[in-house]
Structures are given as C-alpha cells and as structure tokens.
Design a protein around this motif. Structure first.
Motif, PDB file in Angstrom:
ATOM      1  N   UNK A 114       0.417 -15.287   7.942  1.00  0.00           N
ATOM      2  CA  UNK A 114       0.544 -15.003   6.416  1.00  0.00           C
ATOM      3  C   UNK A 114       1.891 -15.199   6.028  1.00  0.00           C
ATOM      4  N   UNK A 115       2.941 -15.082   6.782  1.00  0.00           N
ATOM      5  CA  UNK A 115       4.463 -15.047   6.527  1.00  0.00           C
ATOM      6  C   UNK A 115       4.504 -16.640   6.215  1.00  0.00           C
ATOM      7  N   UNK A 116       4.300 -17.205   7.535  1.00  0.00           N
ATOM      8  CA  UNK A 116       4.424 -18.686   7.669  1.00  0.00           C
ATOM      9  C   UNK A 116       3.850 -19.649   6.606  1.00  0.00           C
ATOM     10  N   UNK A 117       2.809 -19.241   6.383  1.00  0.00           N
ATOM     11  CA  UNK A 117       1.788 -20.057   5.394  1.00  0.00           C
ATOM     12  C   UNK A 117       2.504 -20.052   4.001  1.00  0.00           C
ATOM     13  N   UNK A 118       3.375 -19.065   3.737  1.00  0.00           N
ATOM     14  CA  UNK A 118       3.600 -18.667   2.455  1.00  0.00           C
ATOM     15  C   UNK A 118       5.068 -19.860   2.109  1.00  0.00           C
ATOM     16  N   UNK A 119       5.485 -20.294   3.566  1.00  0.00           N
ATOM     17  CA  UNK A 119       6.859 -21.007   3.306  1.00  0.00           C
ATOM     18  C   UNK A 119       8.043 -20.204   2.931  1.00  0.00           C
ATOM     19  N   UNK A 120       9.098 -20.853   2.518  1.00  0.00           N
ATOM     20  CA  UNK A 120      10.364 -20.126   2.146  1.00  0.00           C
ATOM     21  C   UNK A 120      10.306 -19.382   1.141  1.00  0.00           C
ATOM     22  N   UNK A 121       9.231 -19.380   0.155  1.00  0.00           N
ATOM     23  CA  UNK A 121       9.046 -18.554  -1.060  1.00  0.00           C
ATOM     24  C   UNK A 121       8.671 -17.190  -0.676  1.00  0.00           C
ATOM     25  N   UNK A 122       8.030 -17.101   0.255  1.00  0.00           N
ATOM     26  CA  UNK A 122       7.479 -15.750   0.682  1.00  0.00           C
ATOM     27  C   UNK A 122       8.438 -15.179   1.513  1.00  0.00           C
ATOM     28  N   UNK A 123       9.039 -13.777   1.461  1.00  0.00           N
ATOM     29  CA  UNK A 123       9.783 -13.089   2.143  1.00  0.00           C
ATOM     30  C   UNK A 123       9.243 -12.137   3.015  1.00  0.00           C
ATOM     31  N   UNK A 124       8.000 -11.466   2.717  1.00  0.00           N
ATOM     32  CA  UNK A 124       7.444 -10.430   3.273  1.00  0.00           C
ATOM     33  C   UNK A 124       6.120 -10.659   3.402  1.00  0.00           C
ATOM     34  N   UNK A 125       5.489 -10.086   4.509  1.00  0.00           N
ATOM     35  CA  UNK A 125       4.122  -9.921   4.746  1.00  0.00           C
ATOM     36  C   UNK A 125       3.873  -8.605   5.005  1.00  0.00           C
ATOM     37  N   UNK A 126       3.227  -7.538   3.973  1.00  0.00           N
ATOM     38  CA  UNK A 126       3.108  -6.407   4.221  1.00  0.00           C
ATOM     39  C   UNK A 126       1.733  -6.029   4.528  1.00  0.00           C
ATOM     40  N   UNK A 127       1.505  -5.127   5.393  1.00  0.00           N
ATOM     41  CA  UNK A 127       0.247  -4.608   5.985  1.00  0.00           C
ATOM     42  C   UNK A 127      -0.089  -3.713   5.197  1.00  0.00           C
ATOM     43  N   UNK A 128      -1.393  -3.223   4.808  1.00  0.00           N
ATOM     44  CA  UNK A 128      -1.846  -2.239   3.858  1.00  0.00           C
ATOM     45  C   UNK A 128      -3.153  -1.870   4.647  1.00  0.00           C
ATOM     46  N   UNK A 129      -3.025  -0.320   4.904  1.00  0.00           N
ATOM     47  CA  UNK A 129      -3.864   0.209   5.916  1.00  0.00           C
ATOM     48  C   UNK A 129      -5.408   0.345   5.161  1.00  0.00           C
ATOM     49  N   UNK A 130      -6.350   0.373   5.690  1.00  0.00           N
ATOM     50  CA  UNK A 130      -7.739   0.711   5.399  1.00  0.00           C
ATOM     51  C   UNK A 130      -8.169   1.456   6.447  1.00  0.00           C
ATOM     52  N   UNK A 131      -8.970   2.185   5.998  1.00  0.00           N
ATOM     53  CA  UNK A 131      -9.919   3.384   7.166  1.00  0.00           C
ATOM     54  C   UNK A 131      -8.757   4.157   7.493  1.00  0.00           C
ATOM     55  N   UNK A 132      -7.870   4.753   6.469  1.00  0.00           N
ATOM     56  CA  UNK A 132      -6.878   5.726   7.059  1.00  0.00           C
ATOM     57  C   UNK A 132      -7.568   6.793   8.032  1.00  0.00           C
ATOM     58  N   UNK A 133      -6.911   7.256   9.197  1.00  0.00           N
ATOM     59  CA  UNK A 133      -7.244   8.147  10.174  1.00  0.00           C
ATOM     60  C   UNK A 133      -6.311   9.363   9.918  1.00  0.00           C
ATOM     61  N   UNK A 134      -5.555   9.668   8.990  1.00  0.00           N
ATOM     62  CA  UNK A 134      -4.897  10.798   8.560  1.00  0.00           C
ATOM     63  C   UNK A 134      -5.873  12.085   7.931  1.00  0.00           C
ATOM     64  N   UNK A 135      -5.322  13.197   8.123  1.00  0.00           N
ATOM     65  CA  UNK A 135      -5.844  14.311   7.465  1.00  0.00           C
ATOM     66  C   UNK A 135      -5.855  14.073   5.971  1.00  0.00           C
ATOM     67  N   UNK A 136      -7.084  14.634   5.409  1.00  0.00           N
ATOM     68  CA  UNK A 136      -7.412  14.704   3.945  1.00  0.00           C
ATOM     69  C   UNK A 136      -6.144  14.871   3.121  1.00  0.00           C
ATOM     70  N   UNK A 137      -5.465  15.931   3.596  1.00  0.00           N
ATOM     71  CA  UNK A 137      -4.376  16.256   2.763  1.00  0.00           C
ATOM     72  C   UNK A 137      -3.015  15.241   2.687  1.00  0.00           C
ATOM     73  N   UNK A 138      -2.976  14.612   3.977  1.00  0.00           N
ATOM     74  CA  UNK A 138      -2.122  13.603   4.052  1.00  0.00           C
ATOM     75  C   UNK A 138      -2.324  12.228   3.441  1.00  0.00           C
ATOM     76  N   UNK A 139      -3.592  12.056   3.423  1.00  0.00           N
ATOM     77  CA  UNK A 139      -3.973  10.743   2.790  1.00  0.00           C
ATOM     78  C   UNK A 139      -4.032  10.911   1.252  1.00  0.00           C
ATOM     79  N   UNK A 140      -4.080  12.466   0.638  1.00  0.00           N
ATOM     80  CA  UNK A 140      -4.094  12.419  -0.800  1.00  0.00           C
ATOM     81  C   UNK A 140      -2.450  12.441  -1.020  1.00  0.00           C
ATOM     82  N   UNK A 141      -1.583  12.862  -0.233  1.00  0.00           N
ATOM     83  CA  UNK A 141      -0.202  12.732  -0.554  1.00  0.00           C
ATOM     84  C   UNK A 141       0.148  11.310  -0.626  1.00  0.00           C
TER      85      UNK A 141
END
Length: 246
Positions: A114-141
């Motif tokens: 994803x980073x390389x496909x964007x070429x020099x204009x893209x500086x960061x490929x940021x992961x975004x978590x799905x299916x969080x495995x944390x506790x309910x309180x930590x997910x709310x936080x």
C-alpha cells in the motif's frame, strides 16, 4: 541472506519491554511474513527489560544474521524505542509493530504494498484494527480517545494507536520528536505534506504476559500531547517545494 554491503529493502522495528514469552514466536512470524519481500532486517529495541527478553533475543540472533538487537539501559518508553530502531534502520522503508503479538506480521506485505503503490506522495500506511481483542473497558477507552483525537486533529484515521505502520524512513525522521509520537503519526505526516493510506488489520489477543498500559497512565498525558500536536499543526505553514537549479 542480506549482503552486508547492500542495504535491505525493508527494516522491521519492534519495541519491547519484558516480553520474553513473545519474542521467539513473533520473530518466527515476522521471518515468514517478510520472506517474499526480498532483503529485510528485523530490529528489536529492548526498552530496559528486567526479564529474560535480552537472553531470548541473544539466542535467536545467534542463528539469524538479519536480527539486530538494540537496548536502552533505562526504560525510555515506546516512542523512544521506535525512534532508536528507525534511526538504526538501514532500509528506506520501515515497518513497526508491537512486541506483544497482538499485531499480526502477516499484514506486513500488505502495508508495504500500500505504501509503495502510493508513490512518493504517500508517507505512511497506517494499520487500523478490526476485531479488537482487548477488554470492553479498554476498547471503550480507545474509542473515546480516537474520536476526540480525530475531531481535534482531523487526521482522517480511525485508529492511530495500532502499532502496525509502514513508512518511509526519511519521512519519519523529518517529524518533530516527542514522547507518544507513534500515536500521532497520521496527523504529523500530513503536516509534512504527505498523504496517508489506511489498511485494515485483524487484531489478536496478546500471546503472553500482561499489558504495560493503564487508563490513568495515559489520560492526562494524552490530553497534553493532543494539545501539543494541535499547536504544531497550527504553526505549520506551506511546505516548500524545493528545486535545485543548474
């Protein structure tokens, strides 16, 4: 095997503190994920561990020339460990992930692509978590913190706390450094004039050990950092486009 004379294509930086039970399985997963990417190195940054983490890393590095070890004599925090690893990295592209096993290395190739496909204009490929495995309180936080951060900084990123990131080393080194930098990278990368791509990654339970973070450890520090980053963005003016003239 990477030639000592040739820099690798990719550096993987892993900050750790007291993660002895997670080191060996995670190193094996990183090796498997990076095998098809060409030359790579893995840099573990031990942030002052007091358990068997240094011994585990020494044992693994003895058979893996691509595994490098850095150590902070005293614990300086996750952002400092990431910075030490990026500064030592020999590759132009760096991937970071947490050392507790919750970030799945199988997503490394997707982030790099994803980073390389964007070429020099893209500086960061940021992961975004799905299916969080944390506790309910930590997910709310986390949900509250991300919502506040997104509203204040307008960085367009749902989850900046995910440790899985791919970026150009030179872009990272141009960012203003402060503790907790790793949590504000999308906003700061945009401040430098680059675009962000976002990649959904599947979250996993921690492999072993216990989390080093608590709610009250982060709350006031996070508010202070948010104010500071907003000030940095407000103070940034036009990013100069530089041309060298003959």
């Amino acid at each position: 095997m990477n030639s000592p004379a040739a820099p690798p294509r990719l550096s993987v930086v892993v900050p750790v503190k007291n993660e002895a039970g997670n080191v060996a399985p995670l190193v094996a997963e990183i090796e498997a994920a990076c095998a098809a990417l060409g030359g790579f190195e893995v840099i573990y940054v031990d942030d002052g561990s007091t358990d068997a983490t240094p011994a585990e890393l020494a044992s693994l590095a003895a058979q893996r020339p691509w595994l490098r070890r850095l150590r902070h004599v005293q614990s300086c925090g996750q952002s400092a460990a990431v910075r030490s690893g990026v500064r030592a990295a020999r590759a132009p592209i760096v991937v970071t992930l947490d050392g507790d096993g919750q970030n799945d290395p199988a997503f490394i190739p997707r982030l790099v692509a994803a980073l390389e496909a964007g070429g020099p204009r893209v500086g960061l490929a940021q992961g975004q978590r799905v299916g969080r495995k944390d506790t309910g309180f930590k997910k709310l936080q986390s949900r509250i913190a991300n919502a506040v951060r997104s509203r204040v900084l307008k960085d367009g990123t749902r989850d900046t706390g995910c440790g899985l990131k791919a970026f150009h080393r030179e872009v990272y080194l141009a960012l203003p450094y402060f503790d907790a930098l790793h949590r504000f990278m999308p906003a700061l990368v945009r401040r430098e004039g680059y675009e962000i791509v976002r990649v959904d990654v599947v979250d996993r339970p921690r492999m072993a050990g216990q989390s080093k973070y608590g709610f009250f450890d982060r709350l006031w520090v996070g508010i202070r950092d948010l104010v500071g980053v907003r000030w940095l963005i407000a103070r940034r003016r036009r990013v100069p486009a530089v041309e060298e003239l003959n």
